[in-house]
Motif scaffolding. Structure first.
Motif, PDB file in Angstrom:
ATOM      1  N   ARG A   1       0.820  -1.205   0.000  1.00  0.00           N
ATOM      2  CA  ARG A   1       0.000   0.000   0.000  1.00  0.00           C
ATOM      3  C   ARG A   1       0.856   1.258   0.000  1.00  0.00           C
ATOM      4  NH1 ARG A   1      -4.930  -1.062   4.049  1.00  0.00           N
ATOM      5  NH2 ARG A   1      -5.275   1.129   3.604  1.00  0.00           N
ATOM      6  N   LEU A   2       1.983   1.231   0.674  1.00  0.00           N
ATOM      7  CA  LEU A   2       2.895   2.369   0.669  1.00  0.00           C
ATOM      8  C   LEU A   2       3.513   2.556  -0.715  1.00  0.00           C
ATOM      9  CD1 LEU A   2       4.145   4.617   2.300  1.00  0.00           C
ATOM     10  CD2 LEU A   2       5.836   3.001   3.147  1.00  0.00           C
ATOM     11  N   ARG A   3       3.905   1.453  -1.330  1.00  0.00           N
ATOM     12  CA  ARG A   3       4.440   1.494  -2.697  1.00  0.00           C
ATOM     13  C   ARG A   3       3.391   2.076  -3.659  1.00  0.00           C
ATOM     14  NH1 ARG A   3       8.447  -0.962  -5.236  1.00  0.00           N
ATOM     15  NH2 ARG A   3       8.895  -2.335  -3.506  1.00  0.00           N
ATOM     16  N   SER A   4       2.167   1.598  -3.548  1.00  0.00           N
ATOM     17  CA  SER A   4       1.092   2.088  -4.418  1.00  0.00           C
ATOM     18  C   SER A   4       0.847   3.579  -4.220  1.00  0.00           C
ATOM     19  CB  SER A   4      -0.210   1.323  -4.143  1.00  0.00           C
ATOM     20  OG  SER A   4      -0.077  -0.015  -4.531  1.00  0.00           O
ATOM     21  N   ALA A   5       0.820   4.020  -2.962  1.00  0.00           N
ATOM     22  CA  ALA A   5       0.577   5.438  -2.679  1.00  0.00           C
ATOM     23  C   ALA A   5       1.688   6.304  -3.254  1.00  0.00           C
ATOM     24  CB  ALA A   5       0.455   5.661  -1.175  1.00  0.00           C
ATOM     25  N   LEU A   6       2.922   5.882  -3.101  1.00  0.00           N
ATOM     26  CA  LEU A   6       4.041   6.687  -3.606  1.00  0.00           C
ATOM     27  C   LEU A   6       4.077   6.714  -5.135  1.00  0.00           C
ATOM     28  CD1 LEU A   6       6.691   5.664  -0.966  1.00  0.00           C
ATOM     29  CD2 LEU A   6       5.604   7.908  -1.219  1.00  0.00           C
ATOM     30  N   LEU A   7       3.754   5.590  -5.759  1.00  0.00           N
ATOM     31  CA  LEU A   7       3.697   5.568  -7.224  1.00  0.00           C
ATOM     32  C   LEU A   7       2.532   6.417  -7.741  1.00  0.00           C
ATOM     33  CD1 LEU A   7       4.673   1.859  -7.972  1.00  0.00           C
ATOM     34  CD2 LEU A   7       6.072   3.917  -8.314  1.00  0.00           C
ATOM     35  N   ARG A   8       1.405   6.392  -7.025  1.00  0.00           N
ATOM     36  CA  ARG A   8       0.272   7.240  -7.411  1.00  0.00           C
ATOM     37  C   ARG A   8       0.614   8.714  -7.205  1.00  0.00           C
ATOM     38  NH1 ARG A   8      -2.766   7.261 -10.937  1.00  0.00           N
ATOM     39  NH2 ARG A   8      -4.368   8.454  -9.861  1.00  0.00           N
ATOM     40  N   ALA A   9       1.357   9.024  -6.141  1.00  0.00           N
ATOM     41  CA  ALA A   9       1.780  10.418  -5.922  1.00  0.00           C
ATOM     42  C   ALA A   9       2.635  10.884  -7.089  1.00  0.00           C
ATOM     43  CB  ALA A   9       2.555  10.533  -4.610  1.00  0.00           C
ATOM     44  N   GLN A  10       3.520  10.013  -7.554  1.00  0.00           N
ATOM     45  CA  GLN A  10       4.365  10.358  -8.696  1.00  0.00           C
ATOM     46  C   GLN A  10       3.499  10.611  -9.933  1.00  0.00           C
ATOM     47  OE1 GLN A  10       6.896   7.236 -10.247  1.00  0.00           O
ATOM     48  NE2 GLN A  10       8.478   8.723 -10.795  1.00  0.00           N
TER      49      GLN A  10
ATOM     50  N   THR B   1      -8.306   9.946  -7.938  1.00  0.00           N
ATOM     51  CA  THR B   1      -9.660   9.509  -7.605  1.00  0.00           C
ATOM     52  C   THR B   1     -10.109  10.279  -6.372  1.00  0.00           C
ATOM     53  OG1 THR B   1      -8.937   7.767  -6.085  1.00  0.00           O
ATOM     54  CG2 THR B   1      -9.133   7.164  -8.426  1.00  0.00           C
ATOM     55  N   GLU B   2     -11.354  10.151  -6.006  1.00  0.00           N
ATOM     56  CA  GLU B   2     -11.865  10.842  -4.816  1.00  0.00           C
ATOM     57  C   GLU B   2     -11.087  10.411  -3.566  1.00  0.00           C
ATOM     58  OE1 GLU B   2     -13.780  13.584  -2.775  1.00  0.00           O
ATOM     59  OE2 GLU B   2     -14.062  13.296  -4.925  1.00  0.00           O
ATOM     60  N   GLN B   3     -10.742   9.125  -3.474  1.00  0.00           N
ATOM     61  CA  GLN B   3     -10.004   8.612  -2.321  1.00  0.00           C
ATOM     62  C   GLN B   3      -8.541   9.068  -2.305  1.00  0.00           C
ATOM     63  OE1 GLN B   3     -11.789   6.488  -4.375  1.00  0.00           O
ATOM     64  NE2 GLN B   3     -13.584   6.390  -3.054  1.00  0.00           N
ATOM     65  N   GLU B   4      -8.065   9.623  -3.405  1.00  0.00           N
ATOM     66  CA  GLU B   4      -6.672  10.065  -3.505  1.00  0.00           C
ATOM     67  C   GLU B   4      -6.499  11.577  -3.334  1.00  0.00           C
ATOM     68  OE1 GLU B   4      -4.870   6.708  -6.536  1.00  0.00           O
ATOM     69  OE2 GLU B   4      -5.818   8.486  -7.383  1.00  0.00           O
ATOM     70  N   ARG B   5      -7.530  12.267  -2.916  1.00  0.00           N
ATOM     71  CA  ARG B   5      -7.435  13.726  -2.741  1.00  0.00           C
ATOM     72  C   ARG B   5      -6.324  14.093  -1.759  1.00  0.00           C
ATOM     73  NH1 ARG B   5      -9.299  15.858  -7.027  1.00  0.00           N
ATOM     74  NH2 ARG B   5     -11.394  15.190  -7.520  1.00  0.00           N
TER      75      ARG B   5
END
Length: 156
Positions: A68-77, A86-90
């Motif tokens: 989940r940390l990897r996914s969050a950091l890649l999504r931040a990039q 997405t709404e959950q990524e605000r």
């Protein structure tokens, strides 16, 4: 449970403890992501991602937190590069906006494998292996991953 804002500001000592399914992993991912990205609101600055330590109880929780940390950091990039959140990524938009600089996000994405996410017993084992004398144990101590056979022998 400590609020993310209190944790990020560095107010006091923090322990994340709650029942299953209450959002501990989500909280840890958000807080770690903000610290790693260099959120300007953060008092405890994480200059190098490998200096952050996340400790969980089970191997399964460790694996989930890492992913989940990897996914969050890649999504931040991706969001920093212009992808629509997405709404959950605000919260990621805010974390990217508050990042100290844009190169931080890319540098973190390249260094994901250096993040330390481990179990309590994995962390303790690492400390004992690095500093056995300071821990009061014999140098070259062998760790037993599965003690069932040893317990059976000891009880017999």
């Amino acid at each position: 449970m400590t609020s993310e804002a209190e944790f990020i500001r560095g107010n006091g000592i923090h322990l994340v403890e709650a029942s299953a399914g209450t959002g501990k992993t989500t909280w840890m991912v958000r807080a770690a992501t903000q610290l790693i990205l260099g959120d300007r609101r953060a008092v405890p600055r994480v200059q190098n991602p490998e200096r952050l330590l996340a400790v969980t109880f089970t191997n399964a929780a460790t694996a989930e937190l890492k992913e989940r940390l990897r996914s969050a950091l890649l999504r931040a990039q991706a969001i920093a590069a212009g992808a629509a959140p997405t709404e959950q990524e605000r919260w990621l938009v805010e974390a990217c906006t508050n990042a100290r600089d844009a190169t931080t996000i890319d540098a973190v994405a390249r260094s994901l494998d250096r993040l330390t996410v481990t179990t309590i017993h994995g962390f303790c084992k690492g400390v004992v292996e690095v500093s056995p004398v300071a821990c009061g144990v014999a140098h070259g101590l062998t760790f037993i991953e599965h003690a069932d056979a040893y317990l059976d022998d000891a009880v017999a």
